[in-house]
Design an enzyme around this catalytic site. Structure first.
Site, PDB file in Angstrom:
ATOM      1  N   GLU A  90      -6.496   1.069  -9.283  1.00  0.00           N
ATOM      2  CA  GLU A  90      -4.841   2.118  -8.107  1.00  0.00           C
ATOM      3  C   GLU A  90      -4.866   2.688  -8.569  1.00  0.00           C
ATOM      4  OE1 GLU A  90      -4.084  -2.381  -9.035  1.00  0.00           O
ATOM      5  OE2 GLU A  90      -3.076  -2.603  -7.119  1.00  0.00           O
ATOM      6  N   ASN A 124       3.549   3.963 -12.355  1.00  0.00           N
ATOM      7  CA  ASN A 124       3.627   2.616 -11.399  1.00  0.00           C
ATOM      8  C   ASN A 124       4.713   1.944 -12.371  1.00  0.00           C
ATOM      9  OD1 ASN A 124       2.903   0.334 -10.453  1.00  0.00           O
ATOM     10  ND2 ASN A 124       1.252  -0.161 -10.624  1.00  0.00           N
ATOM     11  N   HIS A 176      -1.587  -4.782  -1.589  1.00  0.00           N
ATOM     12  CA  HIS A 176      -1.907  -4.151  -2.306  1.00  0.00           C
ATOM     13  C   HIS A 176      -3.306  -3.658  -1.489  1.00  0.00           C
ATOM     14  CE1 HIS A 176      -2.290  -8.422  -4.544  1.00  0.00           C
ATOM     15  NE2 HIS A 176      -1.699  -7.374  -5.931  1.00  0.00           N
ATOM     16  N   ARG A 208       3.533   4.755  -7.335  1.00  0.00           N
ATOM     17  CA  ARG A 208       2.695   3.819  -7.127  1.00  0.00           C
ATOM     18  C   ARG A 208       4.508   3.456  -6.080  1.00  0.00           C
ATOM     19  NH1 ARG A 208       0.411  -1.629  -8.337  1.00  0.00           N
ATOM     20  NH2 ARG A 208      -0.569  -2.758  -6.855  1.00  0.00           N
ATOM     21  N   ARG A 253       2.999 -17.418  -7.690  1.00  0.00           N
ATOM     22  CA  ARG A 253       3.831 -17.105  -6.631  1.00  0.00           C
ATOM     23  C   ARG A 253       3.442 -18.312  -5.656  1.00  0.00           C
ATOM     24  NH1 ARG A 253       2.620 -10.822  -5.331  1.00  0.00           N
ATOM     25  NH2 ARG A 253       2.697 -10.396  -7.232  1.00  0.00           N
TER      26      ARG A 253
END
Ligand code: ADP
Length: 397
Positions: free
Chosen positions: A380, A9, A182, A94, A242
């Site tokens: 994940e 990742n 996600h 990923r 963000r």
């Protein structure tokens, strides 16, 4: 035979890895994990056992600009030395963007890499960093099967309406639409929920992935039907740094009236806003919850308010609500935030059991709550390992 599956990742300043060992049809087992971070500043490699004990650590103080490639090679060599009697069978990556077309993980080929390269303009901050380790690994192990797992794939089941902006066809035709992100986390949660409570998983579920990046997803009968993130991962909830959704007119104001450059606006939207911007204190929810600064409390309040509004919106998109799942750093570990969010959702039939919530229990709703509320840790990397193994099995069949 014991099979090694490497999960990568990669981001702009770090490459994270997890090594899984898989035997027969048993679920893959995490063997070790770690990362190279501080790339181009102060490179640092650290590897840990599944429960956190440090296995190896290395710094290169004399070579702050050590190449990506050299660091990657160090990491791969270290990982290979850990395999013991297992054989490295595949690597799963990923990849943030799979565009409109990819709704499943795919075996990496030259053609796929060309297609993924074409998607770079849609995710310029992430996609190049996701693709670089695929190329680096191809150099070291040209014959190792590699699998690309897309963060957008799970949302390709969204109806056209949920994926569309009301822009002219010419622009939407170029791919300016809502993709959602996600996805690997939501897919993992959907599978976990299917194991924990098949009846709940067949219903209408909203998953709140509340980490430093935060989003929510409406999952109806196991399929994503709407999510809060859109064309980029800046839409939706306010996050650590963000903005989340904001009137697009603000961007025009910043460019036209304040004379900011696109790069400055990008920095503002992605790195200086959200919890950090509103609080002026921190992007870390733990610090905000402990702070006595009024702006820290306001940042938390805004975060919770926006989650509450999105709960209503996503429930409307599904035409009902049977369950809410909390996951990721804040969702898994903050009873305070879960309590506040559920307080906003009482009108939807949500009632929590305070004691269960305080103890991060798996099921935190009151026994007679019409909507059940769950806390399920996401993983994940495990999702990528499972996908990689599935693609590998199909290859072997
Ligand atoms: P990432 O998106 O970086 O993977 P995580 O899922 O690890 O993020 O979540 C990071 C966020 O979780 C941070 O804002 C951190 O403050 C928050 N967090 C972690 N533990 C707690 C806790 N016990 N209470 C509140 N927030 C927490």
């Amino acid at each position: 035979m014991r099979e090694g599956i490497l999960v990568i990742n990669a981001g702009s300043s770090s490459i994270k890895f997890s090594l899984y060992i898989s035997e027969g049809n048993e679920p893959p087992l995490l063997s070790c994990k770690g990362q190279v971070e501080g790339i181009n500043v102060a490179p640092h490699f650290i590897a840990k056992a599944p429960h956190g004990g440090v296995l190896n650590e290395q710094r290169w103080p004399d070579q702050p600009n050590m190449s990506h490639e050299a660091l990657f090679k160090y990491m791969i060599d270290w990982i290979e030395a850990q395999l013991g009697d297992a054989e490295l069978k595949a690597a799963g990556h990923r990849v943030v963007h799979g565009g409109s077309q990819y709704s499943q993980p795919l075996l990496v080929t030259d053609e796929l890499m060309e297609e993924l390269e074409r998607l770079v303009p849609l995710a310029p901050l992430h996609q190049p960093h996701n693709l670089a380790p695929i190329r680096a690994l191809t150099k070291v192990h040209p014959d190792l099967p590699q699998v690309a797992c897309f963060d957008t794939a799970f949302h390709r089941s969204n109806p056209w309406t949920a994926q569309s902006f009301a822009l002219p066809r010419k622009i939407t035709g170029e791919g300016v639409k809502r993709y959602g992100f996600h996805g690997l986390s939501y897919e993992y949660i959907a599978r976990q929920l299917r194991k924990l409570s098949p009846a709940t998983a067949r219903g209408k579920v909203i998953v709140c992935h509340l980490g430093s990046g935060a989003s929510m997803c409406a999952i109806d009968g196991g399929k994503s039907v709407a999510s809060t993130m859109g064309f980029t991962a800046v839409e939706g909830l306010p996050m650590g740094t963000r903005t989340g959704s904001m009137d697009a007119g603000v961007v025009l104001y910043l460019l036209q009236q304040k004379g900011m450059t696109p790069k400055e606006v990008e920095d503002l939207l992605y790195k200086q806003s959200g919890l950090l911007g509103v609080s002026g204190v921190s992007n870390d929810m733990r610090i905000l919850l402990e702070s006595s600064e009024p702006h820290a409390a306001e940042a938390v309040e805004l975060f919770v308010y926006r989650i509450g509004r999105e709960l209503g919106s996503l429930a409307a998109a599904m035409g009902g609500l049977d369950a809410i799942v909390f996951t990721a750093g804040i969702g898994e570990r903050s009873p305070q935030i879960r309590e506040k969010v559920c307080g906003h959702a009482e009108w939807l039939g949500v009632e929590i059991d305070d004691e269960a919530n305080r103890h991060d229990a798996m099921l935190i709703s009151a026994a007679d709550s019409p909507v059940s509320v769950w806390v399920i840790p996401t993983d994940e990397e495990m999702m990528i390992a499972k996908h990689t193994r599935e693609v590998l099995r199909n290859l072997q069949d």
